[in-house]
Design a protein around this motif. Structure first.
Motif, PDB file in Angstrom:
ATOM      1  N   ILE A   1       0.846  -1.194   0.000  1.00 31.80           N
ATOM      2  CA  ILE A   1       0.000   0.000   0.000  1.00 31.80           C
ATOM      3  C   ILE A   1       0.883   1.246   0.000  1.00 31.80           C
ATOM      4  CG2 ILE A   1      -1.682   1.289   1.347  1.00 31.80           C
ATOM      5  CD1 ILE A   1      -2.677  -1.385   2.416  1.00 31.80           C
ATOM      6  N   ASP A   2       0.525   2.224  -0.793  1.00 31.17           N
ATOM      7  CA  ASP A   2       1.208   3.505  -0.839  1.00 31.17           C
ATOM      8  C   ASP A   2       0.908   4.243   0.471  1.00 31.17           C
ATOM      9  OD1 ASP A   2       2.023   6.117  -1.241  1.00 31.17           O
ATOM     10  OD2 ASP A   2       0.862   6.408  -3.074  1.00 31.17           O
ATOM     11  N   PRO A   3       1.917   4.515   1.306  1.00 28.53           N
ATOM     12  CA  PRO A   3       1.651   5.128   2.609  1.00 28.53           C
ATOM     13  C   PRO A   3       1.061   6.536   2.509  1.00 28.53           C
ATOM     14  CG  PRO A   3       4.010   4.958   2.233  1.00 28.53           C
ATOM     15  CD  PRO A   3       3.326   4.212   1.129  1.00 28.53           C
ATOM     16  N   VAL A   4       1.414   7.298   1.487  1.00 23.95           N
ATOM     17  CA  VAL A   4       0.840   8.633   1.316  1.00 23.95           C
ATOM     18  C   VAL A   4      -0.647   8.510   1.011  1.00 23.95           C
ATOM     19  CG1 VAL A   4       0.861  10.739  -0.074  1.00 23.95           C
ATOM     20  CG2 VAL A   4       3.023   9.659   0.584  1.00 23.95           C
ATOM     21  N   GLU A   5      -1.001   7.613   0.119  1.00 24.55           N
ATOM     22  CA  GLU A   5      -2.400   7.403  -0.227  1.00 24.55           C
ATOM     23  C   GLU A   5      -3.180   6.918   0.997  1.00 24.55           C
ATOM     24  OE1 GLU A   5      -5.886   7.519  -2.191  1.00 24.55           O
ATOM     25  OE2 GLU A   5      -3.964   8.361  -2.828  1.00 24.55           O
ATOM     26  N   ALA A   6      -2.580   6.045   1.786  1.00 22.38           N
ATOM     27  CA  ALA A   6      -3.243   5.544   2.995  1.00 22.38           C
ATOM     28  C   ALA A   6      -3.542   6.693   3.956  1.00 22.38           C
ATOM     29  CB  ALA A   6      -2.376   4.487   3.671  1.00 22.38           C
ATOM     30  N   LEU A   7      -2.582   7.593   4.162  1.00 21.77           N
ATOM     31  CA  LEU A   7      -2.811   8.731   5.062  1.00 21.77           C
ATOM     32  C   LEU A   7      -3.856   9.684   4.503  1.00 21.77           C
ATOM     33  CD1 LEU A   7       0.637   9.786   6.547  1.00 21.77           C
ATOM     34  CD2 LEU A   7      -1.134   8.323   7.514  1.00 21.77           C
ATOM     35  N   ARG A   8      -3.816   9.915   3.213  1.00 21.85           N
ATOM     36  CA  ARG A   8      -4.833  10.798   2.594  1.00 21.85           C
ATOM     37  C   ARG A   8      -6.234  10.216   2.753  1.00 21.85           C
ATOM     38  NH1 ARG A   8      -1.243  12.378  -2.547  1.00 21.85           N
ATOM     39  NH2 ARG A   8      -0.374  14.275  -1.700  1.00 21.85           N
ATOM     40  N   ARG A   9      -6.383   8.918   2.514  1.00 20.67           N
ATOM     41  CA  ARG A   9      -7.700   8.275   2.677  1.00 20.67           C
ATOM     42  C   ARG A   9      -8.149   8.347   4.130  1.00 20.67           C
ATOM     43  NH1 ARG A   9      -5.621   3.849  -0.301  1.00 20.67           N
ATOM     44  NH2 ARG A   9      -5.751   2.653   1.613  1.00 20.67           N
ATOM     45  N   TRP A  10      -7.226   8.095   5.046  1.00 14.73           N
ATOM     46  CA  TRP A  10      -7.541   8.136   6.477  1.00 14.73           C
ATOM     47  C   TRP A  10      -8.026   9.536   6.866  1.00 14.73           C
ATOM     48  CZ3 TRP A  10      -8.163   4.106   9.488  1.00 14.73           C
ATOM     49  CH2 TRP A  10      -8.226   4.276  10.858  1.00 14.73           C
ATOM     50  N   GLN A  11      -7.282  10.537   6.439  1.00 15.09           N
ATOM     51  CA  GLN A  11      -7.607  11.924   6.736  1.00 15.09           C
ATOM     52  C   GLN A  11      -8.914  12.332   6.067  1.00 15.09           C
ATOM     53  OE1 GLN A  11      -4.194  14.534   6.472  1.00 15.09           O
ATOM     54  NE2 GLN A  11      -5.457  16.158   5.624  1.00 15.09           N
ATOM     55  N   ASP A  12      -9.109  11.955   4.812  1.00 16.61           N
ATOM     56  CA  ASP A  12     -10.332  12.315   4.076  1.00 16.61           C
ATOM     57  C   ASP A  12     -11.582  11.697   4.689  1.00 16.61           C
ATOM     58  OD1 ASP A  12      -8.775  13.805   2.387  1.00 16.61           O
ATOM     59  OD2 ASP A  12      -8.860  12.395   0.711  1.00 16.61           O
TER      60      ASP A  12
ATOM     61  N   THR B   1       3.254  17.090  12.414  1.00 19.48           N
ATOM     62  CA  THR B   1       3.230  16.044  13.422  1.00 19.48           C
ATOM     63  C   THR B   1       1.906  15.307  13.435  1.00 19.48           C
ATOM     64  OG1 THR B   1       2.486  17.603  15.115  1.00 19.48           O
ATOM     65  CG2 THR B   1       4.877  17.239  14.910  1.00 19.48           C
ATOM     66  N   SER B   2       0.900  15.834  12.702  1.00 23.12           N
ATOM     67  CA  SER B   2      -0.389  15.145  12.638  1.00 23.12           C
ATOM     68  C   SER B   2      -1.215  15.698  11.477  1.00 23.12           C
ATOM     69  CB  SER B   2      -1.175  15.299  13.946  1.00 23.12           C
ATOM     70  OG  SER B   2      -1.839  16.536  14.002  1.00 23.12           O
ATOM     71  N   SER B   3      -2.328  15.032  11.229  1.00 20.07           N
ATOM     72  CA  SER B   3      -3.246  15.499  10.194  1.00 20.07           C
ATOM     73  C   SER B   3      -3.935  16.785  10.621  1.00 20.07           C
ATOM     74  CB  SER B   3      -4.291  14.423   9.891  1.00 20.07           C
ATOM     75  OG  SER B   3      -4.976  14.031  11.079  1.00 20.07           O
ATOM     76  N   GLU B   4      -3.798  17.141  11.881  1.00 22.82           N
ATOM     77  CA  GLU B   4      -4.418  18.355  12.401  1.00 22.82           C
ATOM     78  C   GLU B   4      -3.526  19.582  12.208  1.00 22.82           C
ATOM     79  OE1 GLU B   4      -7.087  16.763  15.989  1.00 22.82           O
ATOM     80  OE2 GLU B   4      -4.937  16.372  16.229  1.00 22.82           O
TER      81      GLU B   4
END
Length: 64
Positions: free
Chosen positions: A3-14, A60-63
């Motif tokens: 899994i592409d880690p950037v894509e995983a974080l974007r999906r998680w955040q979205d 440091t976070s999605s926030e």
């Protein structure tokens, strides 16, 4: 297939959930994936993917 880690974080955040950098070392990071409230940690992963490190920058976070 990994899994592409950037894509995983974007999906998680979205989806409204939160990710946080738990550990930052030279050349790698450990990311924690948290519920939308930021309370309970659901999962975590460690990666040295250069694209992920660029995506995170100094955040440091999605926030951030």
């Amino acid at each position: 297939m990994s899994i592409d880690p950037v894509e995983a974080l974007r999906r998680w955040q979205d989806s409204g959930a939160i990710w946080r950098v738990l550990v930052r070392r030279a050349g790698s990071v450990t990311i924690g994936l948290f519920e939308c409230t930021g309370g309970q940690e659901v999962d975590r992963f460690t990666s040295a993917d250069p694209a992920l490190l660029r995506f995170l920058g100094e955040r440091t976070s999605s926030e951030d």
